[in-house]
Design a protein around this motif. Structure first.
Motif, PDB file in Angstrom:
ATOM      1  N   LYS A 156       0.787  -1.038  -0.074  1.00  0.00           N
ATOM      2  CA  LYS A 156       0.153  -0.117  -0.131  1.00  0.00           C
ATOM      3  C   LYS A 156       0.918   1.236   0.050  1.00  0.00           C
ATOM      4  CE  LYS A 156      -3.437  -0.068   2.999  1.00  0.00           C
ATOM      5  NZ  LYS A 156      -4.154   0.007   4.392  1.00  0.00           N
ATOM      6  N   THR A 173      -4.300  10.238  -0.618  1.00  0.00           N
ATOM      7  CA  THR A 173      -4.878   9.270  -1.389  1.00  0.00           C
ATOM      8  C   THR A 173      -4.356   7.842  -1.119  1.00  0.00           C
ATOM      9  OG1 THR A 173      -4.835  10.793  -3.295  1.00  0.00           O
ATOM     10  CG2 THR A 173      -4.858   8.456  -3.835  1.00  0.00           C
ATOM     11  N   LEU A 175      -3.030   4.202  -2.676  1.00  0.00           N
ATOM     12  CA  LEU A 175      -3.022   3.459  -3.575  1.00  0.00           C
ATOM     13  C   LEU A 175      -2.620   2.031  -3.285  1.00  0.00           C
ATOM     14  CD1 LEU A 175      -1.104   5.649  -6.177  1.00  0.00           C
ATOM     15  CD2 LEU A 175      -3.684   5.263  -6.290  1.00  0.00           C
ATOM     16  N   GLU A 176      -3.132   0.913  -3.812  1.00  0.00           N
ATOM     17  CA  GLU A 176      -2.879  -0.570  -3.856  1.00  0.00           C
ATOM     18  C   GLU A 176      -3.411  -1.238  -4.795  1.00  0.00           C
ATOM     19  OE1 GLU A 176      -4.803  -2.011  -0.505  1.00  0.00           O
ATOM     20  OE2 GLU A 176      -6.428  -0.465  -0.240  1.00  0.00           O
ATOM     21  N   GLY A 177      -2.676  -2.357  -4.961  1.00  0.00           N
ATOM     22  CA  GLY A 177      -2.957  -3.262  -6.165  1.00  0.00           C
ATOM     23  C   GLY A 177      -2.107  -3.354  -7.321  1.00  0.00           C
ATOM     24  N   SER A 180      -1.545  -0.298  -9.955  1.00  0.00           N
ATOM     25  CA  SER A 180      -1.872   1.159  -9.746  1.00  0.00           C
ATOM     26  C   SER A 180      -0.429   1.602 -10.038  1.00  0.00           C
ATOM     27  CB  SER A 180      -1.939   1.242  -8.373  1.00  0.00           C
ATOM     28  OG  SER A 180      -3.591   1.035  -7.960  1.00  0.00           O
ATOM     29  N   VAL A 182       1.893   5.505  -9.689  1.00  0.00           N
ATOM     30  CA  VAL A 182       1.970   6.824  -9.007  1.00  0.00           C
ATOM     31  C   VAL A 182       2.878   7.871  -9.775  1.00  0.00           C
ATOM     32  CG1 VAL A 182       4.058   6.326  -7.505  1.00  0.00           C
ATOM     33  CG2 VAL A 182       2.559   8.263  -6.909  1.00  0.00           C
ATOM     34  N   SER A 191       5.387   8.142 -14.572  1.00  0.00           N
ATOM     35  CA  SER A 191       4.563   7.192 -13.843  1.00  0.00           C
ATOM     36  C   SER A 191       5.250   5.830 -13.539  1.00  0.00           C
ATOM     37  CB  SER A 191       3.626   6.612 -15.037  1.00  0.00           C
ATOM     38  OG  SER A 191       2.535   5.831 -14.262  1.00  0.00           O
ATOM     39  N   PRO A 193       4.972   2.285 -11.645  1.00  0.00           N
ATOM     40  CA  PRO A 193       3.950   1.340 -11.061  1.00  0.00           C
ATOM     41  C   PRO A 193       4.398   1.038  -9.751  1.00  0.00           C
ATOM     42  CG  PRO A 193       4.873   0.619 -13.316  1.00  0.00           C
ATOM     43  CD  PRO A 193       5.830   1.962 -12.638  1.00  0.00           C
ATOM     44  N   LEU A 194       3.380   0.748  -8.763  1.00  0.00           N
ATOM     45  CA  LEU A 194       3.746   0.301  -7.380  1.00  0.00           C
ATOM     46  C   LEU A 194       4.534  -0.844  -7.155  1.00  0.00           C
ATOM     47  CD1 LEU A 194       1.790   2.608  -6.573  1.00  0.00           C
ATOM     48  CD2 LEU A 194       0.275   1.070  -5.007  1.00  0.00           C
TER      49      LEU A 194
END
Length: 198
Positions: A156, A173, A175-177, A180, A182, A191, A193-194
């Protein structure tokens, strides 16, 4: 009959708050030598932090690399400095050591200043409560424009933006998954990726 020194009153429990200059002199004098982990100055209090695990260090490195690589690919890396585990001065009484710090490139000095920061990141493995409360308020009051709390165990990312002087944030905010990603405020064209942060 009780006699007390002139000018001193019984006050019960009290605490002595340090400023950054005192904190730095103690460090230079070796006061913190032998302390496991590291120490931070938080709102005048000297706090011993637990030693960082290898997972913590590896994830901090991954975040540093993801931010710097994406910035290089976008051609904006020369506008910023990317640092792992450096002291960040906030006012006269706080000096945390964020896990990852992104600063404006055109400003230097022995220690990073809060007004130079464009992004602060804390990796939260055993420090979640502290990172989401104490550190969050501290970075907001310092005017840091964006603060990330990365929680690798739950995969997360909590993003705080638009700090207020009272220590709160206008925008938060989570974000998870796997799908997703950021985009940091300092370089919205990139951008990340998580999956690259965990």
């Amino acid at each position: 009959m009780t006699v007390a020194n002139a000018g001193f009153e019984e006050r019960g429990d009290s605490e002595f708050l340090f400023d950054f200059d005192q904190f730095e002199r103690m460090d230079q004098a070796g006061v913190f030598d032998g302390v496991q982990g590291h120490v931070e100055l938080i709102e005048g209090k000297i706090i011993q932090m637990a030693p960082a695990s290898t997972d913590h260090g590896e994830i901090s490195g991954d975040i540093f690399y993801a931010l710097k690589s994406a910035s290089i690919a976008a051609g904006v890396e020369k506008l910023h400095r990317f640092i792992v585990h450096a002291t960040l001065k906030i006012g006269k009484r706080s000096a945390p050591e964020p896990d990852v710090l992104v600063l404006k490139a055109d400003e230097g000095g022995k220690y990073a200043q809060a007004e130079q920061a464009v992004l602060v990141v804390e990796v939260s493995i055993s420090t979640r409560e502290n990172d989401l409360t104490v550190k969050s308020r501290l970075y907001a009051r310092g005017g840091v424009p964006e603060y990330w709390v990365v929680e690798p165990e739950t995969r997360k990312l909590t993003i705080f933006r638009e700090p207020r002087p009272d220590g709160t944030w206008t925008s938060t905010t989570v974000l998870e998954g796997e799908g997703s990603a950021v985009s940091p405020l300092f370089a919205p064209q990139i951008s990340i990726p998580l999956t690259e942060l965990f």
